[in-house]
Design a protein around this motif. Structure first.
Motif, PDB file in Angstrom:
ATOM      1  N   ARG A   1      56.105  37.368  42.060  1.00  0.00           N
ATOM      2  CA  ARG A   1      54.766  36.858  42.366  1.00  0.00           C
ATOM      3  C   ARG A   1      54.275  37.361  43.720  1.00  0.00           C
TER       4      ARG A   1
ATOM      5  N   SER B   1      51.437  42.374  37.696  1.00  0.00           N
ATOM      6  CA  SER B   1      51.060  40.969  37.603  1.00  0.00           C
ATOM      7  C   SER B   1      52.043  40.222  36.713  1.00  0.00           C
TER       8      SER B   1
ATOM      9  N   GLY C   1      51.166  37.579  35.286  1.00  0.00           N
ATOM     10  CA  GLY C   1      50.311  36.813  34.369  1.00  0.00           C
ATOM     11  C   GLY C   1      50.681  36.966  32.897  1.00  0.00           C
TER      12      GLY C   1
ATOM     13  N   TYR D   1      48.579  31.915  38.822  1.00  0.00           N
ATOM     14  CA  TYR D   1      48.349  32.464  37.475  1.00  0.00           C
ATOM     15  C   TYR D   1      48.155  31.369  36.437  1.00  0.00           C
TER      16      TYR D   1
ATOM     17  N   ASP E   1      45.914  32.160  33.456  1.00  0.00           N
ATOM     18  CA  ASP E   1      46.520  32.990  32.406  1.00  0.00           C
ATOM     19  C   ASP E   1      47.327  32.120  31.442  1.00  0.00           C
TER      20      ASP E   1
END
Lengths: 243, 243
Positions: free
Chosen positions: B49, B59, B61, B89, B92
Motif C-alpha cells: 500500500r 495499486s 485496489g 482503497y 474499490d
C-alpha cells in the motif's frame, strides 16, 4: 511458484489459531509479500464430529463440503483441515471440490515413520470418535505398525480434557491430565506418540513425554508450507501421499 | 442470530493473527459451536500500500476487490479489513461486493470520541501513506478534533520501525522506538493517541504512554464481535457508522 492454501478450520478455533501462528513462523519472510496466502474458514458452527459419529447429532459432512466449495471458489489451490476426527468426512470434502485435499492423517503417519523409522507400536492420543473410526489404525497398518490406544478410562478422560481445552482451559491441571494419558501409552510400550488431535499440542510438548511425540499440527504446518511453496508434489485425489 | 465475518487480512499476517486471537478471546464461549465464524483471507501478496500510494508500485485496489468478492462468495455477511492504510482503497472494495464493509477508520474515530469525550487533539501513529491520505484527519474533522502527527523525522522513524515489525522483529529496541514516537505526540499536546496501524499494538500497550491509547485493532475486534452477534446494526454502504 506459490499456491494458495485453503484451511477448513474452527474445529476448534484455538487449534486453527495455533496452526495459523505456526504457519506464519514456519514461513517467515523478510518481505511481507513473500509470505504465504492462506484462506481460512474458521467455522466452529460445524456440527460436533464426536456427537455425529456416535449417533447423537447431525453429520458435519454437508457443512464441511460447503466450506471446501467456498474455499475453492475464493481461490484455494489445495485444502487442509485442522482437525483429525473430521477426517472421517474426507470423502464428503473431496466429492465437493476439484482441488487436492491434503490428509492430516496420512501426512502424520508418514512423518511418524520418517521420525521413528523402527517404530513397531505407536501410541495414539485422539478422540474416542477418531479411535473408533480407525483413521490412524488403517493408515498405519500397511506399514506393520500397531496402535496402542488409551483404555476405557483413558478414553473418557481424554474427552473430558478435550472439552476443557475447547472451552479455553489450558491450565496446569489440564496439562497434567494430558501428560498422564501420554505417559500411560509410553508405559504400555509405545515407541512414539502421535498427538492425533489438534487440541493436544495446546497442552502437551515433546519434553513432557519420554518417547518421540509427533504433533499432527506441526506435521500439517510443515507440509502445508512445502506444498504452498511448490517444494513437494501435491497428493492425488486418492489421498495418497508421496513418501 | 450470528453473522459470518469476512476478513481482508495478511496486511500484514502478524496483525491478522493478532486480530484473530483477540476475536477468539473476546467471543470466548463454553461450547465450540457458539463461537463466531470468520472467513479470513490472509493475503500478504497484495501489492504494498505504501509503495502504491507514493507512486512506487502497483495499486492494491484490484487485489483487495478480488479478496472481497471471494469472501462474499464464500459466505461472509459483512467485511472488515485488518489494515488502516489499505482503507484508502475502501471504494474499490465496496464497488466489488453487496455486503457491508465496516470501516476500521470510522470505528476507531467513534471509539476515540467515546473513550475520551473531551478530546480536542489526538495523536496519530500511522504510516506516512495513511497520514498523507488523510483517512483519520477527514474522519475526525467533523467532530472538531485536530490531529497531531509525527514530524518528518518521526514519520521516517515510524516507517523504519513498521518494516522491522513486518519482518517479525517485536523486540525491546522496536518497542522503545515506538514508545518514543508515542511520547513525542503526547508531549506535543495530544489528549489521546490512536494506534492507527495494526502493527502498532504488536509493540505498544496502554501502559507505555501517559494518555489514553486507542488501538484500532482492539476497536475492530470489539465491533466485529458486536456486529457478528447481531448486537449492533451494520453500517450502511455510505461507510457511515451508527454512533
Amino acid at each position: 511458484m506459490t499456491r494458495t492454501v485453503g484451511v477448513l478450520g474452527g474445529l476448534g478455533p484455538d487449534a486453527t489459531l495455533d496452526f495459523f501462528a505456526k504457519v506464519l513462523r514456519a514461513s517467515r519472510a523478510e518481505r511481507e509479500q513473500d509470505h504465504l496466502r492462506l484462506l481460512i474458514d474458521n467455522n466452529p458452527q460445524v456440527p460436533d464430529r464426536n456427537a455425529a459419529l456416535t449417533g447423537r447429532g447431525a453429520s458435519p459432512g454437508p457443512a464441511l463440503a460447503g466450506m471446501a466449495r467456498g474455499l475453492e471458489a475464493a481461490g484455494a489451490d489445495f485444502l487442509v483441515m485442522v482437525c483429525n476426527t473430521a477426517h472421517a468426512y474426507q470423502a464428503d470434502i473431496e466429492a465437493a471440490v476439484r482441488v487436492p485435499f491434503v490428509s492430516l492423517i496420512d501426512e502424520t503417519v508418514h512423518a511418524t515413520l520418517r521420525a521413528v523409522p523402527g517404530a513397531r507400536a505407536v501410541g495414539l492420543l485422539a478422540t474416542t470418535t477418531c479411535l473408533d473410526a480407525g483413521l490412524y489404525q488403517r493408515a498405519f497398518a500397511p506399514h506393520g505398525v500397531r496402535m496402542i490406544e488409551p483404555d476405557a478410562a483413558g478414553r473418557a478422560r481424554f474427552m473430558e480434557v478435550l472439552y476443557r481445552i475447547k472451552a479455553g482451559d489450558t491450565g496446569a491441571a489440564v496439562r497434567a491430565d494430558m501428560r498422564a494419558l501420554g505417559l500411560a501409552l509410553a508405559d504400555a510400550g509405545a515407541d512414539a506418540l502421535v498427538a492425533g488431535c489438534t487440541e493436544v499440542p495446546l497442552v502437551l510438548g515433546a519434553a513432557d513425554v519420554p518417547v518421540p511425540l509427533i504433533s499432527s499440527t506441526d506435521v500439517l504446518v510443515e507440509r502445508t508450507v512445502q506444498y504452498a511453496r511448490g517444494l513437494a508434489p501435491l497428493p492425488t485425489r486418492s489421498t495418497e501421499v508421496p513418501s
